[in-house]
Design an enzyme around this catalytic site. Structure first.
Site, short mmCIF file in Angstrom:
data_model
loop_
_atom_site.label_atom_id
_atom_site.label_comp_id
_atom_site.label_asym_id
_atom_site.label_seq_id
_atom_site.Cartn_x
_atom_site.Cartn_y
_atom_site.Cartn_z
N PHE A 196 -10.70 11.80 -20.82
CA PHE A 196 -10.38 10.43 -21.27
C PHE A 196 -8.87 10.27 -21.51
CE2 PHE A 196 -14.63 10.82 -23.80
CZ PHE A 196 -15.37 10.65 -22.64
N GLY A 226 -18.82 -19.99 -25.08
CA GLY A 226 -20.08 -20.18 -24.38
C GLY A 226 -20.20 -19.22 -23.21
N ARG A 255 -13.04 -28.73 -25.61
CA ARG A 255 -14.39 -28.71 -25.06
C ARG A 255 -15.26 -29.79 -25.70
NH1 ARG A 255 -17.47 -27.14 -20.74
NH2 ARG A 255 -19.54 -26.44 -21.42
N SER A 267 -12.94 13.63 -31.95
CA SER A 267 -12.71 13.37 -33.38
C SER A 267 -12.39 14.66 -34.13
CB SER A 267 -13.95 12.73 -34.00
OG SER A 267 -14.27 11.54 -33.34
N GLN A 289 -17.96 -28.32 -38.06
CA GLN A 289 -17.37 -27.60 -39.19
C GLN A 289 -17.65 -26.10 -39.13
OE1 GLN A 289 -18.85 -28.06 -43.28
NE2 GLN A 289 -16.84 -28.85 -43.78
N THR A 337 -5.27 8.80 -21.01
CA THR A 337 -4.53 7.65 -20.47
C THR A 337 -3.34 8.15 -19.66
OG1 THR A 337 -5.21 6.35 -22.37
CG2 THR A 337 -3.33 5.51 -21.12
N GLU A 396 1.16 6.65 -34.48
CA GLU A 396 0.19 6.20 -33.47
C GLU A 396 -0.77 5.17 -34.06
OE1 GLU A 396 -1.91 9.39 -31.52
OE2 GLU A 396 -0.09 10.60 -31.45
N GLN A 442 -18.14 -16.00 -28.29
CA GLN A 442 -19.27 -16.88 -28.64
C GLN A 442 -18.89 -18.35 -28.44
OE1 GLN A 442 -22.21 -15.72 -29.54
NE2 GLN A 442 -23.21 -17.62 -30.17
C1 LIG Z 1 -9.96 4.55 -22.35
C2 LIG Z 1 -9.69 5.74 -23.22
C3 LIG Z 1 -8.39 6.23 -23.32
C4 LIG Z 1 -8.13 7.37 -24.09
N1 LIG Z 1 -6.87 7.91 -24.09
C5 LIG Z 1 -6.68 9.14 -24.65
C6 LIG Z 1 -5.43 9.82 -24.49
O1 LIG Z 1 -4.48 9.30 -23.90
N2 LIG Z 1 -5.31 11.07 -25.02
C7 LIG Z 1 -6.33 11.67 -25.69
O2 LIG Z 1 -6.16 12.80 -26.11
N3 LIG Z 1 -7.52 11.03 -25.89
C8 LIG Z 1 -7.71 9.80 -25.37
N4 LIG Z 1 -8.92 9.15 -25.51
C9 LIG Z 1 -9.98 9.81 -26.27
C10 LIG Z 1 -10.27 9.17 -27.62
O3 LIG Z 1 -9.19 9.36 -28.51
C11 LIG Z 1 -11.60 9.79 -28.11
O4 LIG Z 1 -12.62 9.25 -27.29
C12 LIG Z 1 -11.85 9.52 -29.58
O5 LIG Z 1 -10.95 10.26 -30.37
C13 LIG Z 1 -13.28 9.91 -29.98
O6 LIG Z 1 -13.59 11.20 -29.55
P1 LIG Z 1 -14.95 11.44 -28.72
O7 LIG Z 1 -15.02 10.48 -27.61
O8 LIG Z 1 -15.02 12.88 -28.39
O9 LIG Z 1 -16.11 11.06 -29.72
P2 LIG Z 1 -16.77 12.01 -30.83
O10 LIG Z 1 -15.73 12.80 -31.51
O11 LIG Z 1 -17.90 12.74 -30.19
O12 LIG Z 1 -17.35 10.94 -31.84
C14 LIG Z 1 -18.36 10.00 -31.42
C15 LIG Z 1 -18.55 9.01 -32.54
O13 LIG Z 1 -19.12 9.67 -33.65
C16 LIG Z 1 -18.68 9.06 -34.86
N5 LIG Z 1 -18.03 10.10 -35.67
C17 LIG Z 1 -17.26 11.13 -35.26
N6 LIG Z 1 -16.83 11.86 -36.31
C18 LIG Z 1 -17.35 11.28 -37.42
C19 LIG Z 1 -17.27 11.54 -38.82
N7 LIG Z 1 -16.53 12.55 -39.31
N8 LIG Z 1 -17.95 10.72 -39.66
C20 LIG Z 1 -18.70 9.69 -39.19
N9 LIG Z 1 -18.79 9.38 -37.88
C21 LIG Z 1 -18.12 10.16 -37.01
C22 LIG Z 1 -17.70 7.96 -34.47
O14 LIG Z 1 -18.39 6.73 -34.42
C23 LIG Z 1 -17.27 8.36 -33.07
O15 LIG Z 1 -16.86 7.25 -32.27
C24 LIG Z 1 -9.19 7.99 -24.81
C25 LIG Z 1 -10.48 7.46 -24.74
C26 LIG Z 1 -10.75 6.38 -23.93
C27 LIG Z 1 -12.18 5.88 -23.82
#
Ligand SMILES: Cc1cc2nc3c(=O)[nH]c(=O)nc-3n(C[C@H](O)[C@H](O)[C@H](O)COP(=O)(O)OP(=O)(O)OC[C@H]3O[C@@H](n4cnc5c(N)ncnc54)[C@H](O)[C@@H]3O)c2cc1C
Length: 386
Positions: free
Chosen positions: A164, A348, A277, A140, A288, A166, A251, A345
């Site tokens: 991570f 089932g 179902r 992030s 409903q 792709t 993106e 949900q």
């Molecule tokens: C299957 C898969 C494919 C992916 N493909 C790619 C790819 O092709 N290229 C690539 O570069 N990346 C890729 N990613 C990475 C993905 O973009 C990151 O996992 C994502 O940006 C989050 O970064 P992080 O996992 O480091 O989580 P972190 O940055 O550690 O954040 C964890 C969590 O903290 C919270 N958080 C973070 N910052 C804040 C904030 N400022 N305020 C409040 N809450 C916050 C959010 O809930 C976040 O999910 C992929 C990930 C997965 C699982």
């Protein structure tokens, strides 16, 4: 989707409609029949990239001068939405990282020489692409990127890793961001590179098993004194962060499109199921509470869809969509996840059994509120602009 829910008349040109028909046909005839196997294999076969290349679907967002179709953001949205409507988020991700999230940087800032060297094979699908941004230290907060690139004569030496990613194990070229300045702070001092698979010092690390997106490959990239020719630097040194940011709006729009498609597929499957179902002397649809909840979710999804197409049209006019793009990436996946929850949900126990479409869709949708910008980060982006 019911015809009454079809809003294409308000947004699409004849060319867009033909594109939607073309992608729907591809999904029906060539993706859905094989996608369960790709889920088992953990990847989309190379031949599928080449098939999309043959059909001209890899170059929708690329200018005609670069060998693409020169279509607009609405066309990219259609491609992402219809791939999502296949109900398979993994193949959708593998293909759209190539079409909309990585190689477009070449079109945006590549030199004529770089375009000539890479783009023809990217647009035919002979070269598969990936985007390397996220690192173990954080995804992030991009300013935490620790991979370095130091210049030595006509080479940049890269050290670090990406996680991570792709298409990590199947891509031929990687669009990678790295620090080119020890003083890199905030957004300055990062640069963008095209790294080829045969680069000395490049290797793949772990290949990840995931909750969802089984039909896409996800792994690590490792750079150990990896020697990347200076000719593979994209744009100016030190401007990489800025270039990445420029690509994010597109993106986010495309990610929202994938959610719209996946969520619509979940609703379609659930309408069919609840109408058939038997329970309590009738079918589930007679209850409903279920009928109304499905009606509410369909309403919310249609509203989100209309908003997404409006944003795409704004982008197509060349207007900035930073705030709207962040709104889409925050809101649409959260809605998609709510829809998936209810669709599971109402199926089932069957909704929790591997092989039921809504089970897969619920797993595939889960990532879209995290990857490519978590919802919380997106709401911050929106708040900054209010
Ligand atoms: C299957 C898969 C494919 C992916 N493909 C790619 C790819 O092709 N290229 C690539 O570069 N990346 C890729 N990613 C990475 C993905 O973009 C990151 O996992 C994502 O940006 C989050 O970064 P992080 O996992 O480091 O989580 P972190 O940055 O550690 O954040 C964890 C969590 O903290 C919270 N958080 C973070 N910052 C804040 C904030 N400022 N305020 C409040 N809450 C916050 C959010 O809930 C976040 O999910 C992929 C990930 C997965 C699982």
């Amino acid at each position: 989707m019911s015809d009454t829910l079809n809003i294409d008349g308000a947004f699409l040109s004849e060319e867009h409609r033909l594109l939607r028909d073309q992608v729907q046909r591809l999904v029906r005839e060539e993706i859905q029949p094989s996608a369960d196997q790709w889920e088992e294999d953990g990847r989309v076969p190379d031949s599928v990239f080449r098939r999309l290349g043959e059909l001209g679907l890899l170059g929708l967002a690329f200018p005609e001068a670069d060998g693409g179709s020169g279509m607009d953001a609405v066309a990219s949205l259609i491609l992402n939405e219809e791939l999502g409507r296949s109900g398979y988020g993994g193949p959708t991700a593998g293909l759209t990282v190539h079409t909309d999230m990585s190689a477009l940087h070449l079109a945006r800032v590549g030199t004529a020489e770089q375009k000539a060297r890479f783009l023809p094979r990217i647009l035919t699908g002979e070269t598969i692409c990936a985007l390397g941004v996220t690192e173990p230290a954080g995804g992030s907060d991009l300013t935490r990127i620790a991979t370095t690139a130091r210049r030595e004569d006509d080479t940049y030496i890269l050290n670090g890793s990406k996680t991570f990613i792709t298409n990590a194990n199947i891509a031929d070229v990687f669009f990678v961001i790295a620090r080119t300045s020890a003083e890199a702070r905030g957004g300055s001092g990062f640069s963008l590179f095209v790294v080829q698979r045969d680069t000395p010092g490049f290797s793949n690390g772990e290949r990840f098993k995931k909750t969802g997106w089984h039909g896409s490959d996800t792994g690590e990239l490792r750079f150990d004194e990896a020697r990347v020719p200076a000719a593979n630097l994209l744009g100016e040194e030190g401007r990489g962060f800025y270039y990445m940011m420029k690509g994010l709006d597109h993106e986010r729009l495309c990610a929202a499109g994938q959610v719209l498609g996946l969520a619509q597929a979940a609703i379609d499957h659930t309408l069919e199921w609840t109408r058939g179902r038997q329970a309590f002397g009738g079918v589930l649809w007679d209850l409903q509470v279920i009928r109304h909840e499905m009606a509410k979710l369909a309403t919310e999804l249609l509203a989100a869809r209309a908003f997404t197409y409006l944003v795409a049209m704004k982008a197509a006019r060349g207007e900035p969509i930073q705030m709207e793009g962040a709104m889409l990436k925050a809101h649409v996946p959260e809605l998609g996840n709510r829809i998936a929850y209810k669709c599971v949900q109402y199926h089932g126990g069957g909704g929790y059994i591997h092989g039921t479409p809504v089970e897969r869709i619920s797993r595939d949708l889960r990532l879209l509120s995290i990857g490519g910008g978590a919802s919380e980060v997106m709401y911050d982006e929106v708040a900054k602009r209010l």
